[in-house]
Design a protein around this motif. Structure first.
Motif, PDB file in Angstrom:
ATOM      1  N   MET A   1       0.825  -1.191   0.000  1.00  0.00           N
ATOM      2  CA  MET A   1       0.000   0.000   0.000  1.00  0.00           C
ATOM      3  C   MET A   1       0.870   1.256   0.000  1.00  0.00           C
ATOM      4  O   MET A   1       0.599   2.192  -0.731  1.00  0.00           O
ATOM      5  CB  MET A   1      -0.914  -0.037   1.226  1.00  0.00           C
ATOM      6  CG  MET A   1      -1.744   1.180   1.427  1.00  0.00           C
ATOM      7  SD  MET A   1      -3.169   1.156   0.374  1.00  0.00           S
ATOM      8  CE  MET A   1      -4.033   2.552   0.975  1.00  0.00           C
ATOM      9  N   GLN A   2       1.917   1.242   0.838  1.00  0.00           N
ATOM     10  CA  GLN A   2       2.771   2.417   0.925  1.00  0.00           C
ATOM     11  C   GLN A   2       3.577   2.614  -0.361  1.00  0.00           C
ATOM     12  O   GLN A   2       3.796   3.754  -0.779  1.00  0.00           O
ATOM     13  CB  GLN A   2       3.709   2.313   2.126  1.00  0.00           C
ATOM     14  CG  GLN A   2       4.463   3.592   2.374  1.00  0.00           C
ATOM     15  CD  GLN A   2       5.246   3.552   3.667  1.00  0.00           C
ATOM     16  OE1 GLN A   2       5.238   2.546   4.364  1.00  0.00           O
ATOM     17  NE2 GLN A   2       5.910   4.633   3.988  1.00  0.00           N
ATOM     18  N   ILE A   3       3.970   1.537  -1.004  1.00  0.00           N
ATOM     19  CA  ILE A   3       4.712   1.652  -2.261  1.00  0.00           C
ATOM     20  C   ILE A   3       3.803   2.242  -3.342  1.00  0.00           C
ATOM     21  O   ILE A   3       4.230   3.110  -4.118  1.00  0.00           O
ATOM     22  CB  ILE A   3       5.274   0.282  -2.688  1.00  0.00           C
ATOM     23  CG1 ILE A   3       6.334  -0.176  -1.690  1.00  0.00           C
ATOM     24  CG2 ILE A   3       5.854   0.348  -4.090  1.00  0.00           C
ATOM     25  CD1 ILE A   3       6.836  -1.568  -1.924  1.00  0.00           C
ATOM     26  N   PHE A   4       2.558   1.802  -3.389  1.00  0.00           N
ATOM     27  CA  PHE A   4       1.602   2.348  -4.355  1.00  0.00           C
ATOM     28  C   PHE A   4       1.389   3.839  -4.129  1.00  0.00           C
ATOM     29  O   PHE A   4       1.364   4.626  -5.083  1.00  0.00           O
ATOM     30  CB  PHE A   4       0.270   1.595  -4.258  1.00  0.00           C
ATOM     31  CG  PHE A   4      -0.813   2.204  -5.085  1.00  0.00           C
ATOM     32  CD1 PHE A   4      -0.792   2.092  -6.467  1.00  0.00           C
ATOM     33  CD2 PHE A   4      -1.856   2.893  -4.488  1.00  0.00           C
ATOM     34  CE1 PHE A   4      -1.793   2.654  -7.249  1.00  0.00           C
ATOM     35  CE2 PHE A   4      -2.858   3.455  -5.253  1.00  0.00           C
ATOM     36  CZ  PHE A   4      -2.820   3.342  -6.632  1.00  0.00           C
ATOM     37  N   LEU A   5       1.234   4.257  -2.867  1.00  0.00           N
ATOM     38  CA  LEU A   5       1.043   5.669  -2.557  1.00  0.00           C
ATOM     39  C   LEU A   5       2.281   6.494  -2.902  1.00  0.00           C
ATOM     40  O   LEU A   5       2.167   7.626  -3.380  1.00  0.00           O
ATOM     41  CB  LEU A   5       0.677   5.845  -1.083  1.00  0.00           C
ATOM     42  CG  LEU A   5      -0.703   5.365  -0.668  1.00  0.00           C
ATOM     43  CD1 LEU A   5      -0.882   5.497   0.838  1.00  0.00           C
ATOM     44  CD2 LEU A   5      -1.784   6.117  -1.402  1.00  0.00           C
ATOM     45  N   THR A   6       3.456   5.917  -2.678  1.00  0.00           N
ATOM     46  CA  THR A   6       4.693   6.620  -3.017  1.00  0.00           C
ATOM     47  C   THR A   6       4.833   6.803  -4.524  1.00  0.00           C
ATOM     48  O   THR A   6       5.220   7.882  -4.994  1.00  0.00           O
ATOM     49  CB  THR A   6       5.909   5.860  -2.458  1.00  0.00           C
ATOM     50  OG1 THR A   6       5.731   5.667  -1.050  1.00  0.00           O
ATOM     51  CG2 THR A   6       7.196   6.624  -2.721  1.00  0.00           C
ATOM     52  N   ILE A   7       4.503   5.786  -5.281  1.00  0.00           N
ATOM     53  CA  ILE A   7       4.554   5.895  -6.746  1.00  0.00           C
ATOM     54  C   ILE A   7       3.537   6.923  -7.225  1.00  0.00           C
ATOM     55  O   ILE A   7       3.829   7.747  -8.104  1.00  0.00           O
ATOM     56  CB  ILE A   7       4.328   4.516  -7.396  1.00  0.00           C
ATOM     57  CG1 ILE A   7       5.517   3.606  -7.115  1.00  0.00           C
ATOM     58  CG2 ILE A   7       4.090   4.650  -8.895  1.00  0.00           C
ATOM     59  CD1 ILE A   7       5.306   2.170  -7.526  1.00  0.00           C
ATOM     60  N   LEU A   8       2.343   6.922  -6.641  1.00  0.00           N
ATOM     61  CA  LEU A   8       1.321   7.901  -6.995  1.00  0.00           C
ATOM     62  C   LEU A   8       1.767   9.316  -6.630  1.00  0.00           C
ATOM     63  O   LEU A   8       1.504  10.271  -7.374  1.00  0.00           O
ATOM     64  CB  LEU A   8       0.008   7.549  -6.301  1.00  0.00           C
ATOM     65  CG  LEU A   8      -1.246   8.255  -6.780  1.00  0.00           C
ATOM     66  CD1 LEU A   8      -1.490   7.959  -8.258  1.00  0.00           C
ATOM     67  CD2 LEU A   8      -2.429   7.807  -5.964  1.00  0.00           C
ATOM     68  N   LEU A   9       2.478   9.464  -5.522  1.00  0.00           N
ATOM     69  CA  LEU A   9       3.001  10.769  -5.108  1.00  0.00           C
ATOM     70  C   LEU A   9       4.061  11.271  -6.095  1.00  0.00           C
ATOM     71  O   LEU A   9       4.076  12.453  -6.440  1.00  0.00           O
ATOM     72  CB  LEU A   9       3.579  10.682  -3.703  1.00  0.00           C
ATOM     73  CG  LEU A   9       4.171  11.970  -3.144  1.00  0.00           C
ATOM     74  CD1 LEU A   9       3.084  13.014  -2.932  1.00  0.00           C
ATOM     75  CD2 LEU A   9       4.902  11.697  -1.852  1.00  0.00           C
ATOM     76  N   ILE A  10       4.921  10.384  -6.564  1.00  0.00           N
ATOM     77  CA  ILE A  10       5.946  10.767  -7.537  1.00  0.00           C
ATOM     78  C   ILE A  10       5.311  11.202  -8.846  1.00  0.00           C
ATOM     79  O   ILE A  10       5.692  12.233  -9.434  1.00  0.00           O
ATOM     80  CB  ILE A  10       6.942   9.614  -7.744  1.00  0.00           C
ATOM     81  CG1 ILE A  10       7.772   9.396  -6.481  1.00  0.00           C
ATOM     82  CG2 ILE A  10       7.854   9.882  -8.937  1.00  0.00           C
ATOM     83  CD1 ILE A  10       8.600   8.133  -6.505  1.00  0.00           C
ATOM     84  N   ILE A  11       4.317  10.457  -9.297  1.00  0.00           N
ATOM     85  CA  ILE A  11       3.628  10.814 -10.543  1.00  0.00           C
ATOM     86  C   ILE A  11       2.907  12.155 -10.388  1.00  0.00           C
ATOM     87  O   ILE A  11       2.954  13.013 -11.276  1.00  0.00           O
ATOM     88  CB  ILE A  11       2.649   9.696 -10.952  1.00  0.00           C
ATOM     89  CG1 ILE A  11       3.432   8.451 -11.352  1.00  0.00           C
ATOM     90  CG2 ILE A  11       1.728  10.148 -12.075  1.00  0.00           C
ATOM     91  CD1 ILE A  11       2.573   7.226 -11.548  1.00  0.00           C
TER      92      ILE A  11
END
Length: 76
Positions: A1-11
């Motif tokens: 979940m945290q990896i998905f949120l981090t990738i979404l934050l970068i995008i």
């Protein structure tokens, strides 16, 4: 979940940078105010067309950026 949120934050942050850089300048700065551009500096100008879309996209992306940042900080 945290990896998905981090990738979404970068995008989201990259999209925010691109949208801000695509916007046109609102005034000529101080030299424009001295040379007689005060009506554009202090006057109300409504954004039209692409400027309006970029302005709204900036607001949406900024809110999304802060919400994602706070969510990641809460779950970390």
């Amino acid at each position: 979940m945290q990896i998905f949120l981090t990738i979404l934050l970068i995008i989201t942050s990259l999209a925010l940078v691109v949208v801000v850089l695509l916007q046109s300048g609102k005034s000529a700065g101080l030299s424009g105010a001295i040379a007689g551009g005060a009506e554009t500096l202090f006057g109300k100008q409504k954004a039209r067309g692409l400027d309006l879309v970029l302005h709204r996209a900036t607001i949406v992306l900024a809110v999304l950026f802060f919400l994602l940042t706070l969510t990641i900080a809460y779950f970390a």
